[in-house]
Design an enzyme around this catalytic site. Sequence first.
Site, PDB file in Angstrom:
ATOM      1  N   HIS A  20     -62.096  20.670-215.430  1.00  0.00           N
ATOM      2  CA  HIS A  20     -60.961  20.642-214.509  1.00  0.00           C
ATOM      3  C   HIS A  20     -61.380  20.398-213.059  1.00  0.00           C
ATOM      4  O   HIS A  20     -60.526  20.316-212.186  1.00  0.00           O
ATOM      5  CB  HIS A  20     -60.204  21.972-214.616  1.00  0.00           C
ATOM      6  CG  HIS A  20     -61.051  23.135-214.205  1.00  0.00           C
ATOM      7  ND1 HIS A  20     -62.173  23.527-214.910  1.00  0.00           N
ATOM      8  CD2 HIS A  20     -60.984  23.964-213.146  1.00  0.00           C
ATOM      9  CE1 HIS A  20     -62.746  24.548-214.295  1.00  0.00           C
ATOM     10  NE2 HIS A  20     -62.047  24.833-213.216  1.00  0.00           N
ATOM     11  N   ASP A  21     -62.682  20.335-212.807  1.00  0.00           N
ATOM     12  CA  ASP A  21     -63.167  20.080-211.441  1.00  0.00           C
ATOM     13  C   ASP A  21     -63.655  18.649-211.250  1.00  0.00           C
ATOM     14  O   ASP A  21     -64.011  18.274-210.129  1.00  0.00           O
ATOM     15  CB  ASP A  21     -64.335  21.022-211.110  1.00  0.00           C
ATOM     16  CG  ASP A  21     -63.923  22.484-211.090  1.00  0.00           C
ATOM     17  OD1 ASP A  21     -62.784  22.779-210.672  1.00  0.00           O
ATOM     18  OD2 ASP A  21     -64.751  23.328-211.480  1.00  0.00           O
ATOM     19  N   ASP A  63     -67.604  31.798-214.182  1.00  0.00           N
ATOM     20  CA  ASP A  63     -67.391  30.934-213.025  1.00  0.00           C
ATOM     21  C   ASP A  63     -68.537  31.092-212.013  1.00  0.00           C
ATOM     22  O   ASP A  63     -68.981  32.211-211.733  1.00  0.00           O
ATOM     23  CB  ASP A  63     -66.067  31.374-212.376  1.00  0.00           C
ATOM     24  CG  ASP A  63     -65.545  30.394-211.356  1.00  0.00           C
ATOM     25  OD1 ASP A  63     -65.222  29.258-211.735  1.00  0.00           O
ATOM     26  OD2 ASP A  63     -65.458  30.756-210.166  1.00  0.00           O
ATOM     27  N   GLU A 112     -71.299  28.650-215.498  1.00  0.00           N
ATOM     28  CA  GLU A 112     -71.107  27.435-214.705  1.00  0.00           C
ATOM     29  C   GLU A 112     -72.207  27.376-213.643  1.00  0.00           C
ATOM     30  O   GLU A 112     -72.280  28.244-212.771  1.00  0.00           O
ATOM     31  CB  GLU A 112     -69.743  27.439-214.017  1.00  0.00           C
ATOM     32  CG  GLU A 112     -69.491  26.125-213.280  1.00  0.00           C
ATOM     33  CD  GLU A 112     -68.442  26.210-212.166  1.00  0.00           C
ATOM     34  OE1 GLU A 112     -67.934  25.157-211.774  1.00  0.00           O
ATOM     35  OE2 GLU A 112     -68.162  27.327-211.684  1.00  0.00           O
ATOM     36  N   ASP A 163     -62.217  32.623-219.279  1.00  0.00           N
ATOM     37  CA  ASP A 163     -62.894  32.391-218.021  1.00  0.00           C
ATOM     38  C   ASP A 163     -63.064  33.748-217.348  1.00  0.00           C
ATOM     39  O   ASP A 163     -62.124  34.532-217.294  1.00  0.00           O
ATOM     40  CB  ASP A 163     -62.014  31.487-217.127  1.00  0.00           C
ATOM     41  CG  ASP A 163     -62.805  30.415-216.428  1.00  0.00           C
ATOM     42  OD1 ASP A 163     -63.753  30.778-215.717  1.00  0.00           O
ATOM     43  OD2 ASP A 163     -62.461  29.224-216.580  1.00  0.00           O
TER      44      ASP A 163
HETATM   45  C1  GLC Z   1     -65.414  27.015-210.173  1.00  0.00           C
HETATM   46  C2  GLC Z   1     -64.144  26.567-210.843  1.00  0.00           C
HETATM   47  C3  GLC Z   1     -63.287  25.899-209.809  1.00  0.00           C
HETATM   48  C4  GLC Z   1     -62.940  26.905-208.746  1.00  0.00           C
HETATM   49  C5  GLC Z   1     -64.210  27.514-208.164  1.00  0.00           C
HETATM   50  C6  GLC Z   1     -63.898  28.743-207.384  1.00  0.00           C
HETATM   51  O1  GLC Z   1     -66.161  25.956-209.708  1.00  0.00           O
HETATM   52  O2  GLC Z   1     -64.448  25.736-211.925  1.00  0.00           O
HETATM   53  O3  GLC Z   1     -62.122  25.357-210.366  1.00  0.00           O
HETATM   54  O4  GLC Z   1     -62.218  26.297-207.727  1.00  0.00           O
HETATM   55  O5  GLC Z   1     -65.110  27.914-209.165  1.00  0.00           O
HETATM   56  O6  GLC Z   1     -63.518  29.774-208.263  1.00  0.00           O
END
Ligand code: GLC
Length: 531
Positions: free
Chosen positions: A326-327, A203, A265, A101
């Site tokens: 994980h979100d 991210d 993402e 990541d």
């Molecule tokens: C992304 C991650 C998430 C995190 C956010 C801020 O969406 O997947 O878990 O809280 O970024 O870094």
Amino acid sequence: MALDTHEWWQKGIIYQVYPRSFSDADGDGVGDLNGVRSKLDYVEWLGVDAVWLSPIYPSPMADFGYDISDYCGIHPLFGTLEDFDALLSDVHALGMHLVLDLVPNHSSDEHAWFIESRQSRTNPKRDWYIWQDPGPNGGPPNNWLSNFGGSAWQFDEATGQYYYHAFLAKQPDLNWRNREVRAAMYDAMRFWLDRGVDGFRVDVIWHMVKDEEFRDNPPNPDFQGHNPYHEFLETHTTDQPEVHDVISEMRAVLDEYPARMMVGEIYLPVERLVTYYGEGGEGVHMPFNFQLVTLPWNAAAISKAVNHYEAALPSYGWPNWVLGNHDQSRIASRVGDAQARVAAVLLLTLRGTPTMYFGDEIGMHDGQVPPDRVRDPAELNVPGKGLGRDPQRTPMHWNGEPKAGFTTGDPWLPIAADHDVRNVELERDDATSILTLYRELIALRRREPALSIGAYQHVSTNGGVFAFQRSEEGRRFLIVLNFGPDATTFQCDHIPCRGRIAVDTHLDRKGNRVEGTISLRGDEAVVVELG
Ligand code: GLC
């Protein structure tokens, strides 16, 4: 098109490991690198090709590792750089790939860069973050909101300015308009690429550049009042044209090395999403496609989305599909146990790289997290709206023992109550378990280029049933999915349909011949090898 003309990340399957929750080797209740290493035989047995590790860097853990205080180290909770190298070398020895990541949008406020930046208005690193004077009324500079509640601007007494944080105040956004920031992050990427990592999941990549004029975001006409963050559209805070410049530079860094990849993402509508491939393929290798997570779960919506996505992809854009992360609430909790099996068939037969979230392969549900065990700032800051992400982060179920084989200590999040009936030990030898289904689907996809790299053709969408075909060099597979609980019959009017069932959700029809029509039980999906 043969398999050898495709890259590993096109042919392969990505498996996301949330390291805090996968396997704890040192008994402190938090998963670690040696834990992951000890479970690589399982990952290989499952049949996936790449492991994506959520952040393992030094971090105050305000957002569980997505707040990084050193981009080139390992958090002692997870182990050491030596542990990391050992893990990477084991992954490679098993013929798999490791994706890290990368969190370039923001650092921790405890990162040395920010500590310097906040020191004075004239500090050389001042411009590494996004500082603004107070607005006309002395409050925040504009109406931008934090994803985790409240204003996205944090006032800093010492220097009398606000800094911008799209997430927590402990996660100040870096200023990607600054060339030194870019160079520093590219060096961090090279640090890991030099060690041999195979790529990055980047991210919130669509957040990286914000409006240069800091204009207010417009009100969201569809605001339902649920998540306060959505009161305003993200018009000036995300998806800015200049972000593509930054991404192409990141891509150039990856391209200094052979066979690396980055997946971004991005939560955006498909037309915007596909622009992240870049105008000629100089963008991310894949922008994550979250439609299976965000759309209603029915044949009409899903088949429409698949066709729409297929049509929107540029010629050089490799597709991908995601069922969970994980979100997001886990797939089995979103659609139920029976449809979670249908979802597995869909994910592993669609055209495009599948990304699986650890534990979904054993049918894990969102865990129960009582109020006094809540850890996620998304829940702590905006309580009671179901925004918390702890439930999908509860530890992996390796066995039915009280701590699920995850740890010998006190797990950082509670172990879900159903771990005694849903766990690897129990399911691995059960011929009808969802784990067995996943393994069969993965093995079939690995064996059959038609499924990994072959063409997609929509066959029909009728009531609750979606059918499509995958084909490559004369081999053809028909996939028929019943999204509803009622039995039905699929008529093969659209294509000649004769063949043998290769995999089915209920794991009791393999090898059966079908011809002309296919009867389907409720919540049943079949993969038919035609011919
Ligand atoms: C992304 C991650 C998430 C995190 C956010 C801020 O969406 O997947 O878990 O809280 O970024 O870094």
